[in-house]
Design a protein around this motif. Structure first.
Motif, PDB file in Angstrom:
ATOM      1  N   GLU A 142      11.949  33.169 -22.719  1.00 10.14           N
ATOM      2  CA  GLU A 142      11.060  32.062 -22.366  1.00 10.14           C
ATOM      3  C   GLU A 142      11.165  30.926 -23.382  1.00 10.14           C
ATOM      4  O   GLU A 142      11.088  29.749 -23.031  1.00 10.14           O
ATOM      5  N   LEU A 143      11.362  31.295 -24.639  1.00  8.89           N
ATOM      6  CA  LEU A 143      11.522  30.273 -25.674  1.00  8.89           C
ATOM      7  C   LEU A 143      12.820  29.495 -25.457  1.00  8.89           C
ATOM      8  O   LEU A 143      12.871  28.276 -25.682  1.00  8.89           O
ATOM      9  N   ASP A 144      13.853  30.174 -25.005  1.00 15.21           N
ATOM     10  CA  ASP A 144      15.105  29.495 -24.671  1.00 15.21           C
ATOM     11  C   ASP A 144      14.892  28.476 -23.559  1.00 15.21           C
ATOM     12  O   ASP A 144      15.414  27.349 -23.607  1.00 15.21           O
ATOM     13  N   LYS A 145      14.129  28.870 -22.549  1.00 12.82           N
ATOM     14  CA  LYS A 145      13.847  27.955 -21.442  1.00 12.82           C
ATOM     15  C   LYS A 145      13.062  26.749 -21.932  1.00 12.82           C
ATOM     16  O   LYS A 145      13.303  25.618 -21.504  1.00 12.82           O
ATOM     17  N   ALA A 146      12.120  26.984 -22.825  1.00 10.03           N
ATOM     18  CA  ALA A 146      11.317  25.884 -23.366  1.00 10.03           C
ATOM     19  C   ALA A 146      12.190  24.886 -24.107  1.00 10.03           C
ATOM     20  O   ALA A 146      11.968  23.669 -24.041  1.00 10.03           O
ATOM     21  N   ALA A 147      13.196  25.397 -24.823  1.00 10.70           N
ATOM     22  CA  ALA A 147      14.084  24.502 -25.568  1.00 10.70           C
ATOM     23  C   ALA A 147      14.912  23.628 -24.650  1.00 10.70           C
ATOM     24  O   ALA A 147      15.266  22.497 -24.995  1.00 10.70           O
ATOM     25  N   LYS A 148      15.224  24.153 -23.469  1.00  2.00           N
ATOM     26  CA  LYS A 148      16.102  23.434 -22.554  1.00  2.00           C
ATOM     27  C   LYS A 148      15.365  22.523 -21.588  1.00  2.00           C
ATOM     28  O   LYS A 148      15.910  21.503 -21.148  1.00  2.00           O
ATOM     29  N   SER A 149      14.118  22.871 -21.244  1.00  2.00           N
ATOM     30  CA  SER A 149      13.486  22.157 -20.126  1.00  2.00           C
ATOM     31  C   SER A 149      12.144  21.515 -20.444  1.00  2.00           C
ATOM     32  O   SER A 149      11.609  20.788 -19.618  1.00  2.00           O
ATOM     33  N   ARG A 150      11.589  21.765 -21.628  1.00  2.83           N
ATOM     34  CA  ARG A 150      10.270  21.216 -21.916  1.00  2.83           C
ATOM     35  C   ARG A 150      10.341  20.157 -23.008  1.00  2.83           C
ATOM     36  O   ARG A 150      11.284  20.146 -23.810  1.00  2.83           O
ATOM     37  N   PRO A 151       9.350  19.264 -23.058  1.00  2.00           N
ATOM     38  CA  PRO A 151       9.338  18.239 -24.111  1.00  2.00           C
ATOM     39  C   PRO A 151       9.377  18.876 -25.486  1.00  2.00           C
ATOM     40  O   PRO A 151       8.838  19.967 -25.708  1.00  2.00           O
ATOM     41  N   GLU A 152      10.007  18.201 -26.438  1.00  2.00           N
ATOM     42  CA  GLU A 152      10.207  18.760 -27.774  1.00  2.00           C
ATOM     43  C   GLU A 152       8.916  19.250 -28.428  1.00  2.00           C
ATOM     44  O   GLU A 152       8.915  20.349 -29.005  1.00  2.00           O
ATOM     45  N   PRO A 153       7.805  18.508 -28.378  1.00  2.00           N
ATOM     46  CA  PRO A 153       6.577  19.014 -29.024  1.00  2.00           C
ATOM     47  C   PRO A 153       6.133  20.367 -28.484  1.00  2.00           C
ATOM     48  O   PRO A 153       5.619  21.207 -29.227  1.00  2.00           O
ATOM     49  N   LEU A 154       6.354  20.595 -27.180  1.00  2.00           N
ATOM     50  CA  LEU A 154       5.956  21.873 -26.594  1.00  2.00           C
ATOM     51  C   LEU A 154       6.831  23.009 -27.107  1.00  2.00           C
ATOM     52  O   LEU A 154       6.369  24.139 -27.279  1.00  2.00           O
ATOM     53  N   TYR A 155       8.121  22.702 -27.328  1.00  2.00           N
ATOM     54  CA  TYR A 155       9.003  23.745 -27.870  1.00  2.00           C
ATOM     55  C   TYR A 155       8.501  24.219 -29.225  1.00  2.00           C
ATOM     56  O   TYR A 155       8.411  25.423 -29.478  1.00  2.00           O
ATOM     57  N   TRP A 156       8.162  23.281 -30.117  1.00  2.00           N
ATOM     58  CA  TRP A 156       7.716  23.671 -31.451  1.00  2.00           C
ATOM     59  C   TRP A 156       6.401  24.434 -31.402  1.00  2.00           C
ATOM     60  O   TRP A 156       6.165  25.352 -32.189  1.00  2.00           O
ATOM     61  N   GLU A 157       5.556  24.069 -30.451  1.00  2.00           N
ATOM     62  CA  GLU A 157       4.296  24.797 -30.290  1.00  2.00           C
ATOM     63  C   GLU A 157       4.557  26.229 -29.834  1.00  2.00           C
ATOM     64  O   GLU A 157       3.956  27.183 -30.343  1.00  2.00           O
ATOM     65  N   GLU A 158       5.474  26.385 -28.879  1.00  2.00           N
ATOM     66  CA  GLU A 158       5.783  27.730 -28.385  1.00  2.00           C
ATOM     67  C   GLU A 158       6.539  28.547 -29.441  1.00  2.00           C
ATOM     68  O   GLU A 158       6.387  29.773 -29.520  1.00  2.00           O
ATOM     69  N   LEU A 159       7.351  27.861 -30.255  1.00  2.00           N
ATOM     70  CA  LEU A 159       8.033  28.563 -31.344  1.00  2.00           C
ATOM     71  C   LEU A 159       7.014  29.122 -32.329  1.00  2.00           C
ATOM     72  O   LEU A 159       7.127  30.287 -32.763  1.00  2.00           O
ATOM     73  N   LEU A 160       5.999  28.347 -32.662  1.00  2.00           N
ATOM     74  CA  LEU A 160       4.958  28.835 -33.566  1.00  2.00           C
ATOM     75  C   LEU A 160       4.225  30.030 -32.966  1.00  2.00           C
ATOM     76  O   LEU A 160       3.917  30.994 -33.668  1.00  2.00           O
ATOM     77  N   ASN A 161       3.961  29.968 -31.664  1.00  2.00           N
ATOM     78  CA  ASN A 161       3.299  31.099 -31.000  1.00  2.00           C
ATOM     79  C   ASN A 161       4.167  32.354 -31.079  1.00  2.00           C
ATOM     80  O   ASN A 161       3.672  33.459 -31.339  1.00  2.00           O
ATOM     81  N   PHE A 162       5.457  32.182 -30.844  1.00  2.00           N
ATOM     82  CA  PHE A 162       6.382  33.317 -30.876  1.00  2.00           C
ATOM     83  C   PHE A 162       6.452  33.902 -32.292  1.00  2.00           C
ATOM     84  O   PHE A 162       6.406  35.127 -32.486  1.00  2.00           O
ATOM     85  N   VAL A 163       6.557  33.025 -33.280  1.00  2.00           N
ATOM     86  CA  VAL A 163       6.637  33.462 -34.674  1.00  2.00           C
ATOM     87  C   VAL A 163       5.355  34.223 -35.048  1.00  2.00           C
ATOM     88  O   VAL A 163       5.410  35.236 -35.769  1.00  2.00           O
ATOM     89  N   HIS A 164       4.231  33.748 -34.563  1.00  2.00           N
ATOM     90  CA  HIS A 164       2.959  34.404 -34.855  1.00  2.00           C
ATOM     91  C   HIS A 164       2.963  35.845 -34.337  1.00  2.00           C
ATOM     92  O   HIS A 164       2.547  36.781 -35.031  1.00  2.00           O
ATOM     93  N   VAL A 165       3.458  36.036 -33.120  1.00  2.00           N
ATOM     94  CA  VAL A 165       3.513  37.375 -32.529  1.00  2.00           C
ATOM     95  C   VAL A 165       4.479  38.269 -33.285  1.00  2.00           C
ATOM     96  O   VAL A 165       4.184  39.434 -33.612  1.00  2.00           O
ATOM     97  N   LEU A 166       5.667  37.733 -33.596  1.00  2.00           N
ATOM     98  CA  LEU A 166       6.691  38.540 -34.250  1.00  2.00           C
ATOM     99  C   LEU A 166       6.298  38.935 -35.668  1.00  2.00           C
ATOM    100  O   LEU A 166       6.525  40.078 -36.102  1.00  2.00           O
ATOM    101  N   ALA A 167       5.674  38.024 -36.391  1.00  2.00           N
ATOM    102  CA  ALA A 167       5.338  38.302 -37.789  1.00  2.00           C
ATOM    103  C   ALA A 167       4.090  39.163 -37.937  1.00  2.00           C
ATOM    104  O   ALA A 167       3.966  39.892 -38.929  1.00  2.00           O
ATOM    105  N   LEU A 168       3.181  39.095 -36.974  1.00  2.00           N
ATOM    106  CA  LEU A 168       1.916  39.819 -37.118  1.00  2.00           C
ATOM    107  C   LEU A 168       1.837  41.102 -36.306  1.00  2.00           C
ATOM    108  O   LEU A 168       0.872  41.836 -36.416  1.00  2.00           O
ATOM    109  N   SER A 169       2.840  41.386 -35.497  1.00  2.00           N
ATOM    110  CA  SER A 169       2.792  42.599 -34.672  1.00  2.00           C
ATOM    111  C   SER A 169       2.802  43.837 -35.550  1.00  2.00           C
ATOM    112  O   SER A 169       3.400  43.850 -36.618  1.00  2.00           O
TER     113      SER A 169
END
Length: 323
Positions: free
Chosen positions: A296-323
């Motif tokens: 899903e993060l790959d899709k965000a990088a290709k199809s969504r506005p840049e600010p949304l990508y960075w927001e989703e990247l932070l969300n992903f990092v939050h899940v990966l680092a705190l799981s």
């Protein structure tokens, strides 16, 4: 018998005792010591390796005495966080040493925040087996360790560079080992001064991309968020960021399926402690959802506005680092 990391591999026994304990509060030393023990055991014909989370006595005893179709010798590797095994575990160690199986070695791995006091069961292993003690370095020992480590990688650091690296890593040997691996990848041959070292490993955008999954694997959310902010400010390409994260998630999935380090993609070897830390936090069932989220993060990088990508990247990092 008691050994320390500096003794390895030259003082490892030609014939291993039935039990080996690797214990310490320096993650890099523990992981590298375990790797060297495994290699030495494999060279002595211990071809089969089983891993256990905790001292699961019934399962370990059954595996140690189970017959094998190919009559293989076994390494029974047990994670014992903080070297806490309880009274029943201590009794099991005593029984194991009293009647050890002929074709199995019990390899206990104890990552500790602080070096534990040696209880009776640890002293028994020291006397009748092999204990490898992996203490964290004192501040005064760090420059010497950095010098030897760099020389082993074909790098010569100036005194100023050594002092700068010692201050930068603040005794975090894993970070220092990674920095030296990065420098070796750049092909440094002559003496490396502080300016060259800083340019190679400090806040470099191309290395920050790969520092992000490192921070996530360590569970260091604060550092990961700082790296994301820096990558965004530097305009780092999203596909490269996604590649670095996806690569490590695939590696975790392969490791969970039983693949060896090299086959799974653990490289350079100094990153192994990162994957060990992540595996203790992330159960196998959680890896597939992370893989899906990466898509899903790959899709965000290709199809969504840049600010949304960075927001989703932070969300992903939050899940990966705190799981």
């Amino acid at each position: 018998m008691i050994l320390r990391p500096v003794d390895l591999p030259r003082r490892l026994p030609d014939a291993f005792p039935s039990i080996v304990l690797v214990v310490g509060n320096e993650p890099l030393f523990v992981v590298e010591a375990v790797d060297q023990v495994r290699k030495a055991l494999q060279a002595q014909g211990f071809d089969e390796r089983m891993r256990f989370d905790g001292l699961q006595q019934d399962e370990i005893f059954a595996e140690a005495h189970a017959g094998s179709l190919f009559a293989s010798r076994k390494i029974l590797e047990v994670d014992c966080p903080e070297a806490k095994i309880g009274t029943t575990g201590a009794r099991f160690i005593k029984e194991w040493l009293g009647d050890p199986p002929s074709d199995a070695v019990l390899l206990l791995v104890a990552h500790c925040k602080r070096m534990p006091k040696f209880g009776a069961w640890m002293k028994q292993i020291q006397e009748q087996g092999l204990l490898i003690r992996c203490d964290a370095l004192q501040a005064s020992e760090l420059p010497g360790w950095l010098r030897k480590r760099s020389q082993s990688r074909g790098i010569t650091l100036s005194e100023e560079a050594l002092e700068w690296m010692a201050l930068r890593t603040e005794g975090a040997l894993l970070a220092a080992a990674q920095d030296l691996d990065k420098l070796a990848m750049l092909g440094a041959e002559r003496e490396t001064d502080q300016a060259t070292l800083e340019a190679a490993v400090a806040d470099s955008a191309r290395f920050d991309v790969f520092a992000l999954p490192d921070a996530c694997l360590q569970g260091d959310l604060q550092r990961a968020r700082v790296i994301v902010g820096r990558l965004r400010a530097e305009g780092a390409p999203a596909p490269l960021i996604n590649f670095a994260l996806a690569r490590d998630i695939r590696t975790l999935i392969h490791l969970a399926k039983g693949a060896g380090d090299r086959q799974a993609g653990v490289w350079p070897p100094s990153r192994k402690p990162l994957f060990e830390q992540a595996r203790r936090r992330l159960p196998p069932a959680q890896l597939r959802p992370l893989h899906t989220a990466m898509s899903e993060l790959d899709k965000a990088a290709k199809s969504r506005p840049e600010p949304l990508y960075w927001e989703e990247l932070l969300n992903f990092v939050h899940v990966l680092a705190l799981s």
